[in-house]
Design an enzyme around this catalytic site. Structure first.
Site, mmCIF file in Angstrom:
data_model
loop_
_atom_site.group_PDB
_atom_site.id
_atom_site.type_symbol
_atom_site.label_atom_id
_atom_site.label_comp_id
_atom_site.label_asym_id
_atom_site.label_seq_id
_atom_site.Cartn_x
_atom_site.Cartn_y
_atom_site.Cartn_z
ATOM 1 N N LYS A 197 68.124 17.490 44.309
ATOM 2 C CA LYS A 197 69.687 17.239 43.725
ATOM 3 C C LYS A 197 68.648 16.356 42.340
ATOM 4 C CE LYS A 197 71.722 13.660 43.143
ATOM 5 N NZ LYS A 197 71.690 13.476 41.387
ATOM 6 N N GLY A 249 64.767 6.098 46.059
ATOM 7 C CA GLY A 249 65.787 4.897 44.929
ATOM 8 C C GLY A 249 66.230 3.855 45.738
ATOM 9 N N SER A 250 66.909 3.372 45.363
ATOM 10 C CA SER A 250 68.105 2.061 45.907
ATOM 11 C C SER A 250 68.091 1.843 46.947
ATOM 12 C CB SER A 250 69.276 1.401 45.056
ATOM 13 O OG SER A 250 69.821 2.125 45.045
ATOM 14 N N THR A 251 68.106 0.822 47.854
ATOM 15 C CA THR A 251 67.910 -0.078 48.574
ATOM 16 C C THR A 251 69.554 0.456 49.308
ATOM 17 O OG1 THR A 251 65.987 -1.189 48.997
ATOM 18 C CG2 THR A 251 67.323 -1.778 50.346
ATOM 19 N N GLU A 252 70.124 0.171 48.505
ATOM 20 C CA GLU A 252 72.159 -0.377 49.076
ATOM 21 C C GLU A 252 72.650 1.924 49.380
ATOM 22 O OE1 GLU A 252 70.536 -2.330 46.379
ATOM 23 O OE2 GLU A 252 71.469 -0.612 44.890
ATOM 24 N N GLY A 254 69.802 4.204 50.001
ATOM 25 C CA GLY A 254 69.396 4.676 51.019
ATOM 26 C C GLY A 254 69.632 3.679 52.687
ATOM 27 N N GLU A 271 62.085 6.032 50.595
ATOM 28 C CA GLU A 271 61.304 5.140 49.909
ATOM 29 C C GLU A 271 62.178 4.597 48.771
ATOM 30 O OE1 GLU A 271 59.684 3.936 46.524
ATOM 31 O OE2 GLU A 271 58.951 6.054 45.903
ATOM 32 N N CYS A 305 59.458 1.043 40.747
ATOM 33 C CA CYS A 305 59.513 0.792 42.848
ATOM 34 C C CYS A 305 58.631 0.150 42.158
ATOM 35 C CB CYS A 305 59.676 1.409 43.199
ATOM 36 S SG CYS A 305 58.766 3.774 43.169
ATOM 37 N N GLU A 402 64.238 -6.815 42.926
ATOM 38 C CA GLU A 402 64.254 -6.086 41.791
ATOM 39 C C GLU A 402 65.322 -5.647 41.089
ATOM 40 O OE1 GLU A 402 64.409 -1.648 43.279
ATOM 41 O OE2 GLU A 402 62.992 -1.326 42.714
HETATM 42 P P1 NAI Z 1 70.600 5.558 43.128
HETATM 43 O O1 NAI Z 1 69.670 4.524 44.463
HETATM 44 O O2 NAI Z 1 71.778 5.283 42.828
HETATM 45 O O3 NAI Z 1 69.514 6.570 42.275
HETATM 46 C C1 NAI Z 1 69.007 7.405 43.163
HETATM 47 C C2 NAI Z 1 69.024 8.328 43.534
HETATM 48 O O4 NAI Z 1 69.949 8.671 44.268
HETATM 49 C C3 NAI Z 1 70.299 9.146 41.899
HETATM 50 O O5 NAI Z 1 69.672 11.073 42.161
HETATM 51 C C4 NAI Z 1 71.227 9.258 43.143
HETATM 52 O O6 NAI Z 1 72.528 10.293 41.870
HETATM 53 C C5 NAI Z 1 71.431 9.252 44.207
HETATM 54 N N1 NAI Z 1 72.858 8.624 44.592
HETATM 55 C C6 NAI Z 1 73.213 8.401 44.378
HETATM 56 N N2 NAI Z 1 74.283 7.432 45.858
HETATM 57 C C7 NAI Z 1 74.323 8.303 46.030
HETATM 58 C C8 NAI Z 1 74.870 8.868 48.127
HETATM 59 N N3 NAI Z 1 76.047 7.678 48.200
HETATM 60 N N4 NAI Z 1 74.494 9.457 48.452
HETATM 61 C C9 NAI Z 1 73.229 10.929 48.131
HETATM 62 N N5 NAI Z 1 73.194 10.420 46.971
HETATM 63 C C10 NAI Z 1 73.618 9.289 46.370
HETATM 64 O O7 NAI Z 1 69.371 4.324 42.184
HETATM 65 P P2 NAI Z 1 70.626 3.892 40.584
HETATM 66 O O8 NAI Z 1 71.864 3.342 40.236
HETATM 67 O O9 NAI Z 1 69.544 4.741 39.520
HETATM 68 O O10 NAI Z 1 69.803 2.518 40.706
HETATM 69 C C11 NAI Z 1 70.023 1.529 40.728
HETATM 70 C C12 NAI Z 1 68.918 0.365 40.877
HETATM 71 O O11 NAI Z 1 67.711 0.795 42.150
HETATM 72 C C13 NAI Z 1 67.485 0.048 40.017
HETATM 73 O O12 NAI Z 1 68.014 -0.834 39.110
HETATM 74 C C14 NAI Z 1 65.821 0.160 40.656
HETATM 75 O O13 NAI Z 1 66.718 -1.582 41.227
HETATM 76 C C15 NAI Z 1 66.491 0.979 42.398
HETATM 77 N N6 NAI Z 1 66.155 2.407 41.894
HETATM 78 C C16 NAI Z 1 65.237 1.995 42.967
HETATM 79 C C17 NAI Z 1 63.908 3.703 42.989
HETATM 80 C C18 NAI Z 1 63.342 3.615 43.582
HETATM 81 O O14 NAI Z 1 62.013 3.925 42.819
HETATM 82 N N7 NAI Z 1 62.692 2.689 44.274
HETATM 83 C C19 NAI Z 1 64.816 4.320 41.646
HETATM 84 C C20 NAI Z 1 65.693 4.352 41.247
HETATM 85 C C21 NAI Z 1 66.044 2.937 41.086
#
Ligand code: NAI
Length: 795
Positions: A197, A249-252, A254, A271, A305, A402
């Protein structure tokens, strides 16, 4: 200024240049081929969403809509998982060579369409074309080539391992196609099938990749792409047909995924975020460091990240470095991502821009000094100026959270020790960059920073051969390198092992001490000392025939806390030489061997004489094995295609909580504790609930074996309760838990708080009497985390 009207000399002086737009015509033509409306890619075919819902993806530099994208429902996810499951036997029946050819073909196909993919990435994400063209897409290609190689060598290099099965992969929007490659290439190389996804802000290149899969003739269902937002991601995470989840993606999120998968047998790699330090010492080449910062924090608008978002400057050069940095920031060009001369493009989405603005406002409110260059931003689109915070307090929001934007928070330090302390003053541990012309300082500091990647005199370098991933709340698991493949494989025997009967939570009665009537009483073992429990209660230990053998303390939360503190004080064990650790373990074997008779006779009362003798014999062998491994489980030196080497160092995890198996009280204990100790970890172990009296024998052996106090701590009591305390404790870095499915689920769920690494037997039975199942690399793999240190080398 109009460059056409200036002389060459003038141009040279000002370094001014005009616009150089990339032609996006072919990419838009590709969108038009789909009438700008995309379904999911399931079983090799474009599939309309079951609920008929679409969402828009747009260009953040203009706000213009690019296409309608299918909104994935649980039914769509189910269809994709079903397709991946159906494709699995055929994909696994192929020879490694046949799979290698597909990966090779994918690398070639991406290469052939590289410019279209780069432009699509740029219009969907807002990143400068210079980056998508020169960084993202070449790394995607390299990833598929590299993993084509692993697919070819799989059977030779990973005998006895098999693919997890159907893998669910969820990726973010900051490096859309690159994150896809990091996920899909190792999954396919190891024989898994995939449901991926992409992020809702940036689905286009994943859909373009789907088309390439068909073009190379990849069997239908091997790769499936389902688009949607977090709800779609959640549906994938909880789908019972998924054997492994890989998330970036985000720590929350994760953390939510850790909890959501606790009750399943899904393998998990995460990650997550970072707040990486960029450490500059006074002897560094400051001009290079400034260029490093341009790549470190302004790459991809800081939406990285591993961005070097905390600048730590040695006090003596802080003013000079800040001046140089500000001068450089004033020359950064913020503007159209499709302009080849743009340094900083657009922020991915309005919500992210608001987030950055909000965090910067908080930084100002907290008293830090905010500086931005006087440069123009385009009138339209989501742009943010490069921003420097000075006068930052280490505990302030801009130093801790972050920001995921082009915002740098600068602080100062005086000594290398202070630099390390500041660098580690974060919940994260993804990456770090260290600048010094002294190899001693740079490598010493690199070894002390808790992060999965450390770049010396460089930053943001990536290569498929060098694993990438975090320490602490930056997640666990690695992507890239040999260690990245392990995330998609499991030992064949382990997959087939039968489940244990569920007994977790069975009550163990506590009672007042009654030492007069019994044979033996033991204490807890904490910090190298025998100590009484906090509770003042004991629990009985009975033989297989019900005879009271002795009593052990009923350890509680406070005892665990003391043990964790003792383990924390013993972390120097990790810095002992591997040779030293081996010697201590050999000595332990020697002492165990001298007590064979007495331990055997006591153990016999619970497990019978035959098993007791076998346990003792094999226990001594096992200690020898890990003494042998202590100085043989070594790292690697990678040669990425740059002027660098990367040193893949195997580091200890830190403090590990261990819940030991019931059935082999001595051998099971040693089989779990020794790989950790050989790796340099300190352990708080909860011994076999069936025969916790083994602690008495063990501490006598430990006391005579030069194992430093605090390296192995033992707390007896109710395993489910003690496990929960260990898993929830923020100073415990990892948990190893052997037990039934209920206990294993507790370990995973309760560890979500600080996202510690968890290894469990998944409720399955492990035969610790078997060399193949009971010892070796598989355990050592879990007992270490790999840190890649990138060092400039050669020409
Ligand atoms: P996010 O963690 O919500 O999104 C990343 C992915 O997870 C997207 O594909 C999203 O659709 C999916 N996702 C969201 N909620 C989910 C759930 N409950 N179960 C499974 N998949 C889910 O990140 P977001 O909201 O786009 O960005 C927010 C913050 O997260 C950013 O400001 C940044 O601080 C951090 N982030 C860190 C990343 C990294 O590479 N470590 C990448 C993206 C965001």
């Amino acid at each position: 200024m109009n460059p056409a009207n200036t002389s060459v000399v003038e141009k040279f002086r000002t370094m001014d240049y005009g616009v150089a737009p990339e032609d996006s015509g072919l990419s838009f033509a590709w969108l038009d081929q789909f009438n700008r409306r995309f379904g999911h890619f399931i079983g090799g075919a474009w599939t309309a969403p079951a609920q008929g819902q679409y969402f828009e993806t747009s260009d953040p530099s203009t706000g213009d809509k690019l296409a309608d994208i299918a909104e994935g429902s649980a039914a769509d996810v189910n269809a994709a998982v079903t397709a991946a499951r159906a494709a699995l036997p055929g994909w696994q029946a192929l020879t490694p060579h046949a799979r290698a050819r597909f990966l090779y073909a994918l690398a070639r196909q991406v290469q052939k369409h590289s410019r279209r993919l780069a432009v699509l990435e740029t219009i969907d994400n807002g990143k400068p074309i210079r980056e998508s063209r020169d960084i993202d897409i070449p790394l995607v290609v390299r990833h598929f080539y590299y993993h084509a190689g692993w697919a070819q060598l799989l059977a030779q290099e990973f005998p006895g391992y098999q693919a997890c099965g159907v893998v669910g992969q969820i990726i973010p929007w900051n490096f859309p196609l690159l994150m896809l490659a990091w996920k899909i290439a190792p999954a396919l190389a190891t024989g898994n099938t995939v449901v991926l996804k992409p992020a809702e802000f940036t689905p286009l290149t994943a859909l373009a990749f789907a088309e390439l899969c068909n073009e190379v003739g990849l069997p239908p269902g091997v790769v499936n792409i389902v688009t949607g937002d977090g709800t779609t991601g959640e549906a994938l995470v909880v789908h019972p047909g998924v054997d492994k989840i890989a998330f970036t993606g985000s720590t929350e999120v994760g953390r939510a995924i850790r909890r959501a998968t606790a009750d399943s047998h899904q393998k998990l790699s995460l990650e997550l975020g970072g707040k990486s330090p960029f450490v500059v010492f006074e002897d560094a080449d400051l001009d290079s460091a400034v260029e490093g910062l341009v790549d470190g924090i302004w790459l991809n608008q800081g939406q990285v990240c591993c961005a070097g978002s905390r600048l730590l400057m040695q006090e003596s050069i802080a003013a000079q470095l800040s001046r140089k940095l500000q001068a450089r920031m004033a020359t950064l060009r913020v503007g159209s991502p499709l302009d080849k001369t743009t340094d900083i493009g657009a922020i991915v989405a309005p919500v992210q821009l608001k987030r950055i603005e909000g965090l910067v406002a908080q930084g100002v409110a907290e008293g830090a000094t905010c500086w931005q260059p006087d440069i123009a931003l385009p009138a339209r689109g989501l742009y943010y100026k490069p921003t420097l915070f000075t006068n930052v307090h280490p505990t302030s929001v801009v130093a801790q959270q972050e920001i995921f934007g082009p915002v740098l928070a600068a602080m100062t330090f005086r000594t290398p020790a202070e630099a390390v302390e500041l660098a580690n003053n974060t919940a994260y541990g993804l990456a770090a960059s260290v600048w010094s012309e002294s190899v001693n300082v740079a490598l010493q500091v690199a070894s002390r920073i808790k992060a999965g990647v450390v770049w010396v005199n460089s930053t943001n370098l990536f290569d498929a051969a060098s694993g990438f991933g975090g320490y602490r709340q930056s997640g666990f698991g690695r992507e890239g390198g040999r260690e990245g493949l392990r995330e998609y494989l499991e030992p064949v025997w382990f997959r087939k092992a039968p489940l244990l009967a569920r007994t977790a939570g069975a009550d163990i009665g506590a009672r007042e001490p009654d030492t007069a009537a019994i044979d033996r009483t033991v204490k807890l073992y904490i910090g190298g000392k025998q100590v009484r429990p906090d509770s003042g209660y004991s629990i009985e230990c009975r033989s297989s025939k019900g005879v009271l053998l002795g009593e052990v303390p009923l350890g509680n939360r406070k005892d665990i806390r003391n043990a964790v503190e003792a383990a924390g004080r013993a972390h120097q064990w990790a810095n002992a030489t591997a040779h030293n650790r081996a010697q201590v373990l050999y000595y332990l074997a020697e002492n165990l061997s001298q007590r064979t008779q007495e331990i055997t006779s006591r153990l016999s009362a619970v497990v019978g004489r035959r098993q007791a003798s076998r346990e003792l014999k094999l226990a001594i062998e096992r200690v020898f094995s890990y003494a042998a491994w202590a100085d043989k489980y070594e790292g690697a030196v990678h040669s990425p295609p740059f002027r660098n080497v990367s040193l893949a160092m195997n580091e200890a995890l830190g403090t590990v909580g261990v819940v030991c198996p019931e059935s082999a009280p001595l051998l099971g204990f040693l089989s779990m504790v020794l790989p950790l100790v050989a790796a340099g970890n300190c352990v708080v172990a909860v011994p076999s609930a069936a025969y916790p009296l083994i602690v008495g024998d063990l501490y006598q052996v430990l006391e005579t074996s030069d194992v430093p106090g605090g390296v192995i701590n033992m707390v007896t009591g109710r395993p489910p309760e003690l496990l929960k305390v260990l898993a929830e404790h923020d100073d415990v870095d990892a948990v190893w838990c052997y037990g039934d499915e209920i206990l294993c689920a507790t370990a995973k769920r309760a560890s979500a708080g600080n996202l510690k690494q968890v290894w469990t037997n998944e409720g399955r039975q492990i035969d610790f009497f078997s060399e193949r199942q009971g010892e070796g690399r598989w355990y050592l793999d879990h007992a270490h985390q790999v840190k890649n240190i990138w060092v400039p080398y050669g020409e």
